[in-house]
Design an enzyme around this catalytic site. Structure first.
Site, PDB file in Angstrom:
ATOM      1  CB  SER A 109      -0.949   0.019   1.202  1.00 30.23           C
ATOM      2  OG  SER A 109      -2.067  -0.803   0.955  1.00 30.23           O
ATOM      3  CE  LYS A 146      -4.595   1.914  -0.520  1.00 23.58           C
ATOM      4  NZ  LYS A 146      -3.960   0.594  -0.366  1.00 23.58           N
ATOM      5  CB  SER A 181      -4.431   1.728   3.951  1.00 22.63           C
ATOM      6  OG  SER A 181      -3.668   1.276   2.860  1.00 22.63           O
ATOM      7  CE  LYS A 211      -1.455   3.961   2.614  1.00 27.32           C
ATOM      8  NZ  LYS A 211      -1.382   2.930   3.656  1.00 27.32           N
TER       9      LYS A 211
END
Length: 447
Positions: free
Chosen positions: A65, A68, A129, A254
């Site tokens: 993730s 992202k 997320s 993140k």
């Protein structure tokens, strides 16, 4: 016999020491000092881009993730350009509905017939997320996730990222996308990128859109608060204030976790005048087991190393003039010369013990000159060259976007073009000066 025994004891103690000196590279030394267990890692100064530490940072690995971040970058850019609005609404389709209902994944459940603003979708991405929300943003920007992949590739190229592969906007393994993964990608494909490219992406995201931290620093928020769809979103960054691995100064950025990528994290923290960005990939504990704790422990070690071992130093102040090159000659101007100076200060994080190992190197841009002079007219702050900060000796990891830290050298004042009369008189003067010089040389030659 005594000499033989002596040589034997010397060999026992000296040979291992020699082996340590021979194989003890800077990288292994740093790894032992930090004690982290990762497949890849990097730590950079978020202001200058100076790489403070790296370990296997050029090997492409699963990013999960952390993907992202590039989706967020493209979204912020679209908002800035006015092609997308925060209050713009997205209507859920079969793809985003199906993904949002998969409770194995990080998601906020979307109603099949629901509409959601880009702002609330973005917040669910940056904080929780949310995967279906990410796809929804990608579809809003590009029409389909397949088309959005083209934007991701183009943006990665523009940002100078290397050795990346994108197969979706979320970082999930395509097998979780229920047969609706982007066209041209494999059913079990997953995104990859080296730690160095991930750090560069985070660096550019913070430089170009620092407002991302306004959201990534939120530890808990209620999605659609006050409605029957309300759901608590706890930030997956457990180093934020109030969480189990709390770390002073952290405000982003993140996390990422898949079976393929393991436990990953791109974190950023600020203390005083220092901000650092750390990336850890496939973090494990001492027993080789991946976990949330392992990735945050590794990040903590990197953060501590950056904050405790480095300080922000100003090597050259703004307006600095080099002793041997304070000015440039000027032709066709009201002035015969112009001062030049460093436009902006040169600052970066550096180990205190290594500050004296760096030197500033001045380079004048010869393409800006004519016969070794700057031709008038020109404005104040006209760029005439640059200064590089270079390490004279020892290991240097360089910078995330370049080999050296470089700043512009500019003119300190504007110089107007001289009038016709002044230029004519100057030319006449130069002519007779030339004749006088030639005559003097001729006379000298007679004697």
């Amino acid at each position: 016999m005594v000499n033989h025994k002596f040589r034997k004891y010397v060999a026992i103690f000296v040979i291992p020491l020699l082996l340590l000196v021979t194989i003890g590279t800077d990288s292994t030394y740093a790894e032992e000092r930090l004690g982290i267990h990762v497949d890849g890692a990097i730590l950079i100064d978020a202001d200058s881009g100076k790489i403070l530490y790296e370990e296997n940072a050029d090997t492409p690995l699963g990013i999960a993730s952390m993907t992202k971040m590039i989706t967020e970058y493209i979204l912020f850019e679209a908002i800035k350009e006015g092609t997308i609005r925060w209050d713009q609404e997205y209507k859920v389709n079969d793809y985003t509905y199906a993904v949002s209902q998969d409770r194995r994944l990080s998601n906020v459940p979307l109603r099949r017939d629901g509409t959601y603003t880009i702002l609330e979708l973005y917040e669910s991405v940056a904080i929780y997320s949310a995967n279906a929300s990410t796809i929804a943003i990608a579809e809003t920007i590009a029409g389909t996730e397949t088309e959005f992949l083209k934007l991701m590739d183009a943006k990665a190229k523009e940002l100078g990222l290397k050795d990346y592969k994108f197969v979706n906007s979320t970082g999930l393994n395509n097998s979780y996308l229920q047969g609706m993964h982007p066209a041209g990608t494999g059913v079990d494909d997953e995104n990859v990128m080296p730690a160095k490219s991930v750090a560069k992406l985070a660096y550019r995201l913070l430089k170009d859109f620092p407002e991302v931290l306004d959201t990534t620093s939120i530890n808990t928020k209620i999605f659609r608060e006050g409605t029957s769809d309300a759901i608590k979103m706890d930030n997956w960054n457990f180093m934020l204030p109030g969480f189990v691995y709390e770390y002073e100064g952290i405000d982003g950025l993140k996390t990422g976790t898949t079976d393929f990528a393991g436990h990953c994290f791109t974190g950023t923290a600020k203390r005083g005048d220092k901000r650092v960005i750390a990336v850890v990939m496939k973090a494990v504990d001492a027993q080789g087991v991946g976990s949330y704790k392992a990735r945050f422990d590794a990040t903590r070690s990197l953060f501590d190393y950056g904050f405790n071992q480095f300080s922000v130093e100003e090597f050259i102040p703004a307006g600095y003039e080099f002793k041997d090159q304070k000015e440039l000659a000027v032709i066709k101007g009201k002035e015969s010369s112009v001062g030049i100076a460093v436009k902006d200060p040169i600052r970066m994080m550096v180990k205190t013990s290594e500050k004296d190992l760096y030197e500033a190197q001045l380079t004048i841009d010869e393409s800006k000159l004519k016969k070794d002079a700057l031709q008038a007219p020109f404005e104040k702050d006209t760029i005439v060259g640059h200064v590089d900060l270079v390490k004279k000796e020892g290991t240097d990891y360089g910078f995330i976007e370049s080999d050296n830290l470089s700043v512009d050298v500019v003119t300190t004042v504007a110089v107007e073009k001289a009038g016709w009369f002044s230029l004519t008189m100057r030319a006449i003067g130069d002519f007779f000066a030339g004749i006088w010089t030639s005559a003097t040389d001729f006379v000298k030659g007679l004697f």
